[in-house]
Motif scaffolding. Structure first.
Motif, mmCIF file in Angstrom:
data_model
loop_
_atom_site.group_PDB
_atom_site.id
_atom_site.type_symbol
_atom_site.label_atom_id
_atom_site.label_comp_id
_atom_site.label_asym_id
_atom_site.label_seq_id
_atom_site.Cartn_x
_atom_site.Cartn_y
_atom_site.Cartn_z
ATOM 1 N N THR A 186 -54.769 24.227 -2.851
ATOM 2 C CA THR A 186 -54.603 23.825 -4.238
ATOM 3 C C THR A 186 -53.341 24.475 -4.793
ATOM 4 N N VAL A 187 -52.854 23.947 -5.864
ATOM 5 C CA VAL A 187 -51.641 24.467 -6.496
ATOM 6 C C VAL A 187 -51.880 25.901 -6.950
ATOM 7 N N GLY A 188 -53.043 26.188 -7.467
ATOM 8 C CA GLY A 188 -53.360 27.539 -7.923
ATOM 9 C C GLY A 188 -53.322 28.555 -6.800
ATOM 10 N N LYS A 189 -53.818 28.163 -5.639
ATOM 11 C CA LYS A 189 -53.835 29.058 -4.487
ATOM 12 C C LYS A 189 -52.409 29.327 -3.996
ATOM 13 N N ILE A 190 -51.558 28.310 -4.021
ATOM 14 C CA ILE A 190 -50.166 28.469 -3.599
ATOM 15 C C ILE A 190 -49.418 29.386 -4.568
ATOM 16 N N VAL A 191 -49.625 29.190 -5.850
ATOM 17 C CA VAL A 191 -48.964 30.021 -6.862
ATOM 18 C C VAL A 191 -49.427 31.470 -6.738
ATOM 19 N N LYS A 192 -50.705 31.656 -6.569
ATOM 20 C CA LYS A 192 -51.260 32.996 -6.446
ATOM 21 C C LYS A 192 -50.698 33.702 -5.214
ATOM 22 N N THR A 193 -50.623 33.017 -4.096
ATOM 23 C CA THR A 193 -50.082 33.600 -2.872
ATOM 24 C C THR A 193 -48.604 33.941 -3.037
ATOM 25 N N THR A 194 -47.861 33.060 -3.679
ATOM 26 C CA THR A 194 -46.432 33.295 -3.914
ATOM 27 C C THR A 194 -46.223 34.517 -4.801
ATOM 28 N N LEU A 195 -47.001 34.659 -5.851
ATOM 29 C CA LEU A 195 -46.875 35.813 -6.738
ATOM 30 C C LEU A 195 -47.249 37.118 -6.040
ATOM 31 N N VAL A 196 -48.238 37.066 -5.176
ATOM 32 C CA VAL A 196 -48.625 38.259 -4.421
ATOM 33 C C VAL A 196 -47.491 38.676 -3.488
ATOM 34 N N VAL A 197 -46.871 37.721 -2.816
ATOM 35 C CA VAL A 197 -45.761 38.029 -1.910
ATOM 36 C C VAL A 197 -44.591 38.612 -2.690
ATOM 37 N N ILE A 198 -44.267 38.043 -3.828
ATOM 38 C CA ILE A 198 -43.174 38.558 -4.660
ATOM 39 C C ILE A 198 -43.499 39.969 -5.151
ATOM 40 N N GLY A 199 -44.734 40.211 -5.534
ATOM 41 C CA GLY A 199 -45.141 41.537 -5.975
ATOM 42 C C GLY A 199 -45.030 42.584 -4.879
ATOM 43 N N VAL A 200 -45.434 42.220 -3.675
ATOM 44 C CA VAL A 200 -45.335 43.150 -2.544
ATOM 45 C C VAL A 200 -43.870 43.451 -2.239
ATOM 46 N N LEU A 201 -43.021 42.444 -2.246
ATOM 47 C CA LEU A 201 -41.590 42.660 -2.006
ATOM 48 C C LEU A 201 -40.965 43.532 -3.094
ATOM 49 N N ALA A 202 -41.354 43.326 -4.333
ATOM 50 C CA ALA A 202 -40.826 44.139 -5.435
ATOM 51 C C ALA A 202 -41.267 45.596 -5.280
ATOM 52 N N ALA A 203 -42.497 45.819 -4.859
ATOM 53 C CA ALA A 203 -42.981 47.181 -4.656
ATOM 54 C C ALA A 203 -42.223 47.868 -3.518
ATOM 55 N N ILE A 204 -41.980 47.149 -2.441
ATOM 56 C CA ILE A 204 -41.228 47.716 -1.312
ATOM 57 C C ILE A 204 -39.800 48.053 -1.745
#
Length: 69
Positions: A8-26
């Protein structure tokens, strides 16, 4: 369609935001480590700058002492 494979679109957006958050933390951790280990050259400049002005004050003090004699 099978419910397990359906994205679903929500699942894709959520996964994308999690990946961006992890990269920002690193990146934030890497920058903090870089700043910790990089010497601060501004302190050396300020010390040299202050020393230069301290030397000028000594010149004026010597002139005043010579005129009093």
């Amino acid at each position: 369609m099978d419910d397990k494979k359906e994205l679903t679109v929500g699942k894709i957006v959520k996964t994308t935001l999690v990946v961006i958050g992890v990269l920002a933390a690193i990146c934030a951790v890497a920058y903090a480590v870089y700043r910790y280990f990089t010497p601060d050259y501004d302190d050396d400049f300020d010390d040299d700058f202050d020393d230069a002005f301290d030397d000028d004050d000594d010149l004026f003090d010597d002139e005043d002492d010579d005129s009093k004699d």
